[in-house]
Design a protein around this motif. Sequence first.
Motif, PDB file in Angstrom:
ATOM      1  N   GLU A   1       0.832  -1.191   0.000  1.00  9.73           N
ATOM      2  CA  GLU A   1       0.000   0.000   0.000  1.00  9.73           C
ATOM      3  C   GLU A   1       0.876   1.255   0.000  1.00  9.73           C
ATOM      4  N   PRO A   2       0.326   2.395  -0.385  1.00  6.64           N
ATOM      5  CA  PRO A   2       1.117   3.641  -0.376  1.00  6.64           C
ATOM      6  C   PRO A   2       1.765   3.937   0.971  1.00  6.64           C
ATOM      7  N   SER A   3       1.078   3.574   2.064  1.00  6.29           N
ATOM      8  CA  SER A   3       1.627   3.844   3.394  1.00  6.29           C
ATOM      9  C   SER A   3       2.847   3.002   3.729  1.00  6.29           C
TER      10      SER A   3
ATOM     11  N   LEU B   1       5.487   2.763   1.702  1.00  7.10           N
ATOM     12  CA  LEU B   1       6.654   3.278   0.983  1.00  7.10           C
ATOM     13  C   LEU B   1       7.703   3.904   1.900  1.00  7.10           C
ATOM     14  N   ASN B   2       7.299   4.329   3.080  1.00  6.89           N
ATOM     15  CA  ASN B   2       8.275   5.001   3.943  1.00  6.89           C
ATOM     16  C   ASN B   2       9.203   4.049   4.694  1.00  6.89           C
TER      17      ASN B   2
ATOM     18  N   ALA C   1       8.763  -1.871  -1.361  1.00  9.40           N
ATOM     19  CA  ALA C   1       7.661  -0.973  -1.695  1.00  9.40           C
ATOM     20  C   ALA C   1       8.147   0.229  -2.505  1.00  9.40           C
ATOM     21  N   ASN C   2       7.545   0.442  -3.662  1.00  9.37           N
ATOM     22  CA  ASN C   2       7.779   1.642  -4.462  1.00  9.37           C
ATOM     23  C   ASN C   2       6.513   1.902  -5.269  1.00  9.37           C
ATOM     24  N   VAL C   3       6.487   2.974  -6.028  1.00 11.24           N
ATOM     25  CA  VAL C   3       5.250   3.335  -6.724  1.00 11.24           C
ATOM     26  C   VAL C   3       4.840   2.277  -7.749  1.00 11.24           C
ATOM     27  N   LYS C   4       5.802   1.484  -8.229  1.00 15.69           N
ATOM     28  CA  LYS C   4       5.486   0.467  -9.225  1.00 15.69           C
ATOM     29  C   LYS C   4       4.967  -0.828  -8.605  1.00 15.69           C
ATOM     30  N   THR C   5       5.183  -1.007  -7.296  1.00 12.48           N
ATOM     31  CA  THR C   5       4.742  -2.258  -6.671  1.00 12.48           C
ATOM     32  C   THR C   5       3.472  -2.093  -5.832  1.00 12.48           C
ATOM     33  N   ILE C   6       2.947  -0.901  -5.752  1.00 11.33           N
ATOM     34  CA  ILE C   6       1.704  -0.688  -5.004  1.00 11.33           C
ATOM     35  C   ILE C   6       0.589  -1.577  -5.577  1.00 11.33           C
TER      36      ILE C   6
END
Length: 245
Positions: free
Chosen positions: A61-63, A65-66, A71-76
């Motif tokens: 999930e986007p949360s 990524l931190n 996790a990155n924008v391509k694996t969401i």
Amino acid sequence: MQTETGIFHRTEKLIGKSGLEVLQGSRVILFGVGGVGSFVAEALIRSGVGFLTIVDRDIIEPSNLNRQIMANVKTIGKVKVYTMSRRLLAINPLAIVHPMHKCYTLENSQEFHLADYDYAIDAVDMITAKIDLAIKCQENNVPIISCMGTGNKMDAGLFEITDIYNTSICPLAKVMRKELRARGVESLKVLYSTEEPITRDNPPGSIAFVPSVAGLLIAGEVVRDLLKIASQKLETEALNEHKEI
């Protein structure tokens, strides 16, 4: 593509060929591939562990990524264990990575065949799962390390690895001590933080450098333990052979 020998050339300088062979022959199961667990998994594969089962039911999930390494924008939106598995095999294609897209529960605990592993790692959030894993590993004589709370923390230098009954401050560790004592579990190796929580938010706040450090510390402890266990086993076998002679 590099051979496995080339990948671990510098690792072998530290632990020797025999140590590397121990890690390559070790079977580890990791429960939870989040902020802590994802760094555990990567460090184990980069250290030479040859067989790793990763267990998690979540998607990215986007949360995430931190703090989660895959996790990155391509694996969401992708399944965590499958995404992590691909990442690990891109590091060492000769490793065996077994992803299990499910959650450990008391009802399905038999599906994980804990007795088949040399080491288990608990990096999950659910207290019921953490308690049952500790109990089942004790019953199957499988070494386990359990991660306590890393959320709502800011100082990665305050992590310690100790027995659960030596912990303090950590709210999760307090619950675990009470529940494990009630169930007759006399010891459990854990990683916990002596830092007072910054907030009491739930879900907790998080930052990149705290759970990642926890994961790396756990991986280091597991690697050292696997090498130590193998060394002790060899010493025992040698002693038994000597007695027979």
